[in-house]
Design a protein around this motif. Structure first.
Motif, PDB file in Angstrom:
ATOM      1  N   VAL A 429       0.854  -1.183   0.000  1.00 17.53           N
ATOM      2  CA  VAL A 429       0.000   0.000   0.000  1.00 17.53           C
ATOM      3  C   VAL A 429       0.891   1.234   0.000  1.00 17.53           C
ATOM      4  O   VAL A 429       1.862   1.312   0.750  1.00 17.53           O
ATOM      5  CB  VAL A 429      -0.931   0.012   1.229  1.00 17.53           C
ATOM      6  N   TYR A 430       0.577   2.182  -0.875  1.00 14.68           N
ATOM      7  CA  TYR A 430       1.348   3.429  -0.924  1.00 14.68           C
ATOM      8  C   TYR A 430       0.399   4.577  -1.244  1.00 14.68           C
ATOM      9  O   TYR A 430      -0.792   4.383  -1.512  1.00 14.68           O
ATOM     10  CB  TYR A 430       2.453   3.334  -1.978  1.00 14.68           C
ATOM     11  N   ALA A 438      -3.444   0.308  -3.441  1.00 13.17           N
ATOM     12  CA  ALA A 438      -3.015  -1.056  -3.092  1.00 13.17           C
ATOM     13  C   ALA A 438      -2.584  -1.738  -4.379  1.00 13.17           C
ATOM     14  O   ALA A 438      -3.377  -1.883  -5.307  1.00 13.17           O
ATOM     15  CB  ALA A 438      -4.164  -1.814  -2.444  1.00 13.17           C
ATOM     16  N   VAL A 439      -1.332  -2.145  -4.454  1.00 14.78           N
ATOM     17  CA  VAL A 439      -0.822  -2.810  -5.653  1.00 14.78           C
ATOM     18  C   VAL A 439      -0.329  -4.201  -5.268  1.00 14.78           C
ATOM     19  O   VAL A 439       0.312  -4.386  -4.233  1.00 14.78           O
ATOM     20  CB  VAL A 439       0.308  -2.001  -6.321  1.00 14.78           C
ATOM     21  N   SER A 440      -0.675  -5.184  -6.086  1.00 13.56           N
ATOM     22  CA  SER A 440      -0.248  -6.553  -5.809  1.00 13.56           C
ATOM     23  C   SER A 440      -0.067  -7.306  -7.114  1.00 13.56           C
ATOM     24  O   SER A 440      -0.580  -6.899  -8.167  1.00 13.56           O
ATOM     25  CB  SER A 440      -1.295  -7.284  -4.955  1.00 13.56           C
ATOM     26  N   CYS A 447      -2.392  -5.818 -10.179  1.00 18.25           N
ATOM     27  CA  CYS A 447      -3.575  -4.957 -10.081  1.00 18.25           C
ATOM     28  C   CYS A 447      -3.283  -3.794  -9.151  1.00 18.25           C
ATOM     29  O   CYS A 447      -2.633  -3.973  -8.109  1.00 18.25           O
ATOM     30  CB  CYS A 447      -4.775  -5.752  -9.537  1.00 18.25           C
ATOM     31  N   ARG A 448      -3.774  -2.625  -9.542  1.00 15.55           N
ATOM     32  CA  ARG A 448      -3.691  -1.436  -8.697  1.00 15.55           C
ATOM     33  C   ARG A 448      -5.108  -1.004  -8.357  1.00 15.55           C
ATOM     34  O   ARG A 448      -5.917  -0.733  -9.229  1.00 15.55           O
ATOM     35  CB  ARG A 448      -2.930  -0.310  -9.398  1.00 15.55           C
ATOM     36  N   LEU A 449      -5.388  -0.960  -7.062  1.00 15.84           N
ATOM     37  CA  LEU A 449      -6.736  -0.705  -6.572  1.00 15.84           C
ATOM     38  C   LEU A 449      -6.726   0.425  -5.560  1.00 15.84           C
ATOM     39  O   LEU A 449      -5.673   0.770  -5.006  1.00 15.84           O
ATOM     40  CB  LEU A 449      -7.291  -1.967  -5.879  1.00 15.84           C
ATOM     41  N   PRO A 494     -12.536  -0.516  -5.893  1.00 16.01           N
ATOM     42  CA  PRO A 494     -12.451  -0.045  -7.268  1.00 16.01           C
ATOM     43  C   PRO A 494     -10.989   0.068  -7.725  1.00 16.01           C
ATOM     44  O   PRO A 494     -10.071   0.129  -6.897  1.00 16.01           O
ATOM     45  CB  PRO A 494     -13.101   1.327  -7.221  1.00 16.01           C
ATOM     46  N   PRO A 495     -10.749   0.096  -9.010  1.00 14.89           N
ATOM     47  CA  PRO A 495      -9.391   0.358  -9.508  1.00 14.89           C
ATOM     48  C   PRO A 495      -8.870   1.682  -8.966  1.00 14.89           C
ATOM     49  O   PRO A 495      -9.647   2.605  -8.676  1.00 14.89           O
ATOM     50  CB  PRO A 495      -9.579   0.390 -11.027  1.00 14.89           C
ATOM     51  N   ALA A 496      -7.578   1.799  -8.832  1.00 10.42           N
ATOM     52  CA  ALA A 496      -6.975   3.032  -8.326  1.00 10.42           C
ATOM     53  C   ALA A 496      -7.410   4.220  -9.151  1.00 10.42           C
ATOM     54  O   ALA A 496      -7.411   4.183 -10.384  1.00 10.42           O
ATOM     55  CB  ALA A 496      -5.452   2.914  -8.335  1.00 10.42           C
ATOM     56  N   GLY A 497      -7.837   5.269  -8.471  1.00 17.71           N
ATOM     57  CA  GLY A 497      -8.245   6.477  -9.163  1.00 17.71           C
ATOM     58  C   GLY A 497      -9.704   6.525  -9.502  1.00 17.71           C
ATOM     59  O   GLY A 497     -10.199   7.524 -10.016  1.00 17.71           O
TER      60      GLY A 497
END
Length: 499
Positions: A429-430, A438-440, A447-449, A494-497
């Motif tokens: 998480v950043y 949250a990227v994994s 995926c970036r969420l 949801p997706p990041a952004g």
């Protein structure tokens, strides 16, 4: 990770979901609570629809160790420290009735189960003291529990409680039978349909991601209520625990009973026959959801413990499960506040769902049909003890601290990771500007969420065992792709952004 019970060749076929349809009762959740409630109501002539966001038994029911026992570790001793003897007796009576109904159902449907003696054992002086408290509480409530020095375990103990003639099951056998039975009585079971909300006064509108239906009553059998009325998420502690099926080497046989330790970390033991193989099931090493540095270390610790006491054992399956413990230790069930008597629920089984879930189903059904059950009335009229009130305050103080620290850690670390995506199986998480991300990477897919839980805004944390995003506030869990898995949330990450 897939449990021994869910590793089956059988597939589930869903009934069609029909937007605009009307039912007497809509049940959300196709675990043991939901399906038993649906069957009881369908037998009484109700037109019933069961909604299941995933597939029947996919969450807690399909990941339990499936002990059908009235000796439940040291539960009764803990209840006796908070409640009157009448309340403890009501809890035992509820579980006794739930156990009797379930075993009778298994017999009527020729479903296999095994009778076993149940043991709670102690390996320390502190554990032995808890056994003495449990013995007093259990015998006072009418259970024929005895104190023994030998429980046929391959390691030394200081003593154990024994209750004969309890049972163990394969929970998915029961789930599949209940689904067929509900349908045989005119009910429907629709998988892949998630309840979002319930509105109106009567009949109510049940909102789902695939359209709306109406009903006279709604039953929330979702582990933790997915509607926040009554604020039960603030009265429940979400707990994650681990299990493994071990194949024993030739010459080594499982102990003859069902076992649970009195000390932490807990260790659960039972056997299971599968395809001619004698398997040993071990469980325990739990923790609050999202509040550990590494979930994988808990599973590793459990496997190490199993290997130490059962040398040469090889894991065939490993899995984890989520349960909810009420701050006052007694399950919650009945009418949901601000539901005008039309929304009912059950939760807080504290890892003993095989009996509590059926008891709660009986209690909910009686309320809908106008019946009266003495033990249910007694449990409903309990008064929270000072210890229970303190537990609730402490739990929510911890939640507030966790919420603040999650956002505070982001404020301190505003650097977006540079370079390659996280290695497979890892997550981070950043902060990207003002947005928590949250990227994994799981299964080769990155995926970036949004890292903000869709329930109440907690910052999710990476679960390195399940490869999921878990919220440390109230236990909502999401897949690496953001798909909601369980908990009080009703929407995906949801997706990041975008959220």
């Amino acid at each position: 990770m897939k449990s021994l019970w869910l590793d089956r060749d059988k597939t589930f076929s869903s009934d069609p979901f029909q937007p605009g349809a009307r039912y007497d009762t809509v049940v959300a959740g196709a675990g043991l609570t939901g399906l038993t409630t649906a069957l009881l109501l369908a037998r009484s002539g109700h037109r019933v629809l069961v909604l299941e966001a995933r597939s029947p038994g996919a969450v807690t029911t399909g990941n339990t160790t499936a002990k059908v026992s009235l000796l439940q570790g040291t539960v009764l001793g803990s209840l006796a420290r908070q409640y009157s003897g009448k309340q403890v007796q009501a809890y035992v009576d509820a579980n006794r009735e739930g156990q009797a109904w379930l075993l009778r159902y298994l017999d009527e449907n020729a479903l296999p189960y095994q009778r076993r003696d149940a043991y709670t054992y102690a390996t320390t002086g502190e554990g032995a003291e808890r056994l003495r408290e449990e013995l007093i509480a259990a015998t006072t409530a009418g259970l024929d529990v005895e104190y023994v020095l030998d429980a046929s375990l391959p390691f030394p103990i200081q003593g154990a409680l024994k209750l004969t003639d309890q049972a163990q099951i394969n929970p998915m056998d029961v789930v599949e039978a209940l689904v067929l039975d509900v349908r045989a009585h005119g009910g429907l079971v629709a998988a892949g349909v998630r309840l979002r909300d319930v509105t109106g006064h009567g009949p109510v509108t049940v909102q789902t991601e695939q359209g709306n239906v109406t009903a006279e009553h709604v039953v929330l059998a979702t582990g933790i209520p997915v509607l926040d009325r009554g604020l039960y998420f603030a009265k429940l502690k979400p707990l994650r625990s681990y299990a493994a099926a071990l194949e024993l080497p030739p010459g080594l046989t499982p102990p003859p009973g069902m076992y649970l330790s009195a000390e932490e970390p807990t260790h659960s033991i039972r056997d299971y026959e599968s395809s001619g193989r004698s398997l040993l099931l071990v469980g325990g090493h739990g923790h609050p959801v999202g509040r550990t540095a590494s979930e994988k270390s808990h599973l590793s610790g459990l496997l190490e413990w199993g290997g130490t006491h059962f040398p040469g054992a090889a894991a065939t399956h490993t899995w984890s499960a989520q349960d909810y413990q009420a701050t006052n230790l007694m399950p919650f069930f009945g009418k949901l506040p601000r539901g005008r008597g039309r929304i009912l629920f059950g939760t807080g089984y504290n890892k003993w769902g095989m009996t509590n879930s059926v008891a709660v189903a009986l209690g909910i059904t009686a309320e809908i049909l106008g019946g009266k059950i003495p033990w249910a009335d007694t449990i409903h009229h309990r008064i929270t003890s000072p210890a229970g009130a303190y537990s609730a305050v402490a739990l929510n103080a911890k939640v507030a601290t966790t919420l603040a620290s999650g956002w505070g850690n982001l404020a301190a670390d505003s650097t977006r990771p540079e370079g390659a995506a996280p290695p497979d199986g890892a997550g981070k998480v950043y902060r990207d500007g003002a947005r928590p991300v949250a990227v994994s990477t799981a299964g080769g897919t990155t995926c970036r969420l949004s890292a903000v839980c869709t329930h109440l805004g907690g910052i999710v944390r990476w679960n390195d065992s399940e490869q999921s995003w878990d919220c440390p506030l109230h236990g909502s869990r999401f897949g690496s792709d953001g798909q909601l898995l369980e908990g009080p949330a009703t929407r995906n990450l949801p997706p990041a952004g975008k959220g």
